[in-house]
Every structure is written in structure tokens, then in C-alpha cells.
Enzyme design. Structure first.
Site, short mmCIF file in Angstrom:
data_model
loop_
_atom_site.label_atom_id
_atom_site.label_comp_id
_atom_site.label_asym_id
_atom_site.label_seq_id
_atom_site.Cartn_x
_atom_site.Cartn_y
_atom_site.Cartn_z
N ASP A 15 0.83 -1.21 0.00
CA ASP A 15 0.00 0.00 0.00
C ASP A 15 0.86 1.27 0.00
O ASP A 15 0.67 2.17 0.83
CB ASP A 15 -0.92 0.02 1.24
CG ASP A 15 -1.66 -1.29 1.46
OD1 ASP A 15 -2.10 -1.87 0.48
OD2 ASP A 15 -1.78 -1.70 2.64
N GLU A 226 -11.44 -0.19 -2.97
CA GLU A 226 -10.60 0.38 -1.90
C GLU A 226 -9.44 1.13 -2.55
O GLU A 226 -9.36 1.25 -3.77
CB GLU A 226 -10.08 -0.72 -0.97
CG GLU A 226 -9.19 -1.75 -1.66
CD GLU A 226 -8.82 -2.93 -0.76
OE1 GLU A 226 -9.29 -3.02 0.38
OE2 GLU A 226 -8.05 -3.79 -1.24
O1 FUB Z 1 -3.00 -3.64 3.64
C1 FUB Z 1 -4.27 -3.98 4.12
C2 FUB Z 1 -5.31 -3.71 3.08
O2 FUB Z 1 -5.04 -4.46 1.92
C3 FUB Z 1 -5.34 -2.29 2.58
O3 FUB Z 1 -5.92 -1.40 3.48
C4 FUB Z 1 -6.06 -2.48 1.32
O4 FUB Z 1 -6.02 -1.40 0.45
C5 FUB Z 1 -5.39 -3.71 0.76
O5 FUB Z 1 -4.21 -3.40 0.08
#
Ligand code: FUB
Length: 325
Positions: A15, A226
Site C-alpha cells: 500500500d 478500496e
Molecule cells: O494492507 C491492508 C489492506 O489491503 C489495505 O488497506 C487495502 O487497500 C489492501 O491493500
């Protein structure tokens, strides 16, 4: 295209939020760690509890790990799962935005303040009022106004907030479904203190399809899942995001920081591993896509950060730069 090497190899990182501060490229990634928790749709296997900040003077040059910038035991409201963070600078101070579950298991967004880009960061004792869900991303416009975006469905709990308050029973729906508009990310202008939303509050960030019609829930190859990110190019605002279960990085373009945005295409095809999450930044006259995959570990929850150059065409459409022959 040749697969780039991981940028960071001393820890598992994911991320990656990239920013240029004081002429250097800073990376604010998640710090993945080993766990025995089995993969599930709730994302329990992403069991992180601190953040490291990295920097580099050039892309391709040495990468410095500045050590732990914030850890969960420093934050009174956090129970677990410090997921994807972001950072911003304003008036000589630095702000780290991060999601985590509170003591009731509800994801919230916190902010921590530092005197230096690499931290350490001192957390505010409570999450940001009006924040929820995951994956905060902060965009500071040319006029100094700052905006915070957030949201993620499935394990990110955005579906629990359809009524405006948290509804645990809505978790099982995972997302909108069928012939209804997809759930939308959220965003709002920040107050000048960078630690709260302005009185205008938080709103849905509208992502319409290329024809101007809202993207529907069934359109999993284009709907928001997301990993919100906003950047600006040639006076336009670019809202990019992950499509989650279809594993694309997609983007949409608008005329204002809070949208509406219109779908413009894909940035990245699926990488190795379930999640895909990124940032886009201009550094030394070139544009870069930071992202992650699982090529260091082969495990979904142990990811590694990579970078590729991006280019715009004459109409402002984004694409990966093809390697020179
Ligand atoms: O790293 C945990 C979660 O996985 C993140 O918040 C999401 O965007 C995904 O990458």
C-alpha cells in the site's frame, strides 16, 4: 514487460503512498508481518501493528528505512490492524493518516503529527471525528486546501455505513449488489489544522462511468473497492482506486477535488497476490506508479513495494511507460 524488483526487501511492505518532501521521495507503506491467520474475505490476515517510513533521493537509488514511525501500542483507541496509511505536509509539519480497528472492532482513521517527514509521529488520542472505514489518502491542492479520502468495501466495512451510522448486520452484504449503483468512496475537505474535517463534512465521491452514468455494483471490473488516491495533472483531478476482487487499478478524471469523476481506464492489470494498491506522484519531472505485489513471498499478506514510470498521452490519459527496446 519485465517485472521490476522490489524496492524494499528488509521488511514486507504494501500500500505504498509516495510523496515528495524537501526534494526527496518518501514512501509511507503498510508494514506486513507474519501471521498464522488464514486468508479470508474479512482481511484478518493483514494483521499489521506499526509503520516504517522509507525515503530515496532517486528512483532506482538506495532506499533508507527510517525505522518505526508509529506503532499501535502508542495509540489509545487502536485495537489492531493498522492498514494502508498516507501522509501530508502543511505549514512545516507532517501528518500521518492511518486506519485501524478501534476497541469495538470498527475501522476508523487516525492522524498523527510529526516535525519531520520520516517521523516519528505523535498520535491524536481519538480517531478523526466523522471518519470510518479504511485507506485514507490526503491530497493538498495548489491553493493549500487539503482533502482526505477514505473507504473500502468487504473487510474495510464501508457497506456497514450505508445508513450513515455503523450497522454490523450490513457487514454480510459485503457491498451493493446487482442493478444498483456501487458503494462510493468518501471524502471531505480538512480543516486548516489537518486533524479534523471542515464544517462541510464528509460526502460520497461520485465515480461515473465513461458515459456519465453511475457505475453499478455488478460492474466489478470498474466499481470502487478500496485504495483511493488523488493527484492533479494539467488542471484536472485524477481519482484512482483498486477494483478489489477483479484486481485492477483504475482511474477516473474530474474537474474538482471532490468530483464528480468520470471513469477513464485502467492503470495496472492484476499483479501477483489478491490485493492491489498504489499511489501516483511526480518526481524530478517524471510520473511514477508505486504499487505492490507478492513476488517476495508468494503469500497474499506478505507484500513488497515496486515502482513503474507512468506517461500521459495528449488527452491526459495515463499509461505505463513501455521499456525502451
Ligand atoms: O494492507 C491492508 C489492506 O489491503 C489495505 O488497506 C487495502 O487497500 C489492501 O491493500
Amino acid at each position: 514487460m519485465a517485472d521490476p524488483s522490489p524496492l524494499v526487501t528488509n521488511l514486507f511492505t504494501a500500500d505504498p503512498s509516495a510523496h515528495v518532501f524537501n526534494g526527496k521521495l518518501y514512501l509511507y507503506p503498510s508494514h506486513d508481518r507474519e501471521t498464522d491467520i488464514q486468508d479470508n474475505d474479512n482481511g484478518d490476515q493483514y494483521d499489521m501493528n506499526d509503520y516504517h517510513v522509507y525515503s530515496m533521493a532517486t528512483i532506482g537509488g538506495p532506499v533508507t528505512d527510517h525505522g518505526i514511525a508509529l506503532k499501535s501500542s502508542d495509540v489509545p483507541w487502536v485495537s489492531k490492524q493498522m492498514w494502508a496509511p498516507d501522509a501530508a505536509a502543511k505549514n512545516g509539519r507532517f501528518y500521518l493518516y492511518y486506519p485501524a480497528r478501534d476497541k469495538e472492532g470498527i475501522f476508523r482513521v487516525g492522524v498523527a503529527v510529526g516535525e519531520r517527514a520520516e517521523g516519528p509521529f505523535v498520535p491524536e488520542p481519538e480517531p478523526i471525528a466523522g471518519s470510518y472505514s479504511i485507506d485514507p489518502a490526503c491530497f493538498v491542492d495548489d491553493d493549500g486546501d487539503a482533502y482526505l479520502y477514505f473507504g473500502g468495501i468487504w473487510g474495510g466495512q464501508l457497506q456497514c455505513w450505508r445508513s450513515g451510522t455503523f450497522d454490523q448486520h450490513a457487514y454480510a452484504t459485503m457491498e451493493a449488489c446487482g442493478d444498483e449503483p456501487a458503494l462510493l468512496p468518501r471524502g471531505g475537505k480538512l480543516s486548516p489544522d489537518m486533524k479534523s474535517f471542515a464544517p462541510s463534512g464528509v460526502q460520497e465521491i461520485v465515480i461515473n462511468d465513461a458515459d456519465g452514468i453511475p457505475i453499478h455494483a455488478s460492474q466489478h471490473d470498474r466499481r470502487f473497492f478500496e485504495a483511493a488516491w488523488v493527484h492533479k495533472y494539467a488542471g484536472k483531478y485524477y481519482f484512482s482506486y483498486s477494483t478489489g476482487d477483479t484486481h485492477f487499478l483504475a482511474y477516473a478524471i474530474g474537474d474538482a477535488p471532490l468530483g464528480p469523476f468520470r471513469y477513464a481506464g485502467r492503470l495496472l492489470e492484476p499483479v501477483q497476490g489478491w490485493t492491489t494498491h498504489h499511489s501516483i506522484v511526480e518526481f524530478r519531472g517524471k510520473w511514477w506508479l508505486f504499487y505492490h505485489d507478492t513476488s517476495l513471498s508468494g503469500k497474499n499478506h506478505l507484500r513488497c513495494v515496486k515502482v513503474r514510470e507512468l506517461v500521459y498521452d495528449g488527452e491526459g490519459k495515463l499509461g505505463l511507460k513501455e521499456p525502451q527496446a
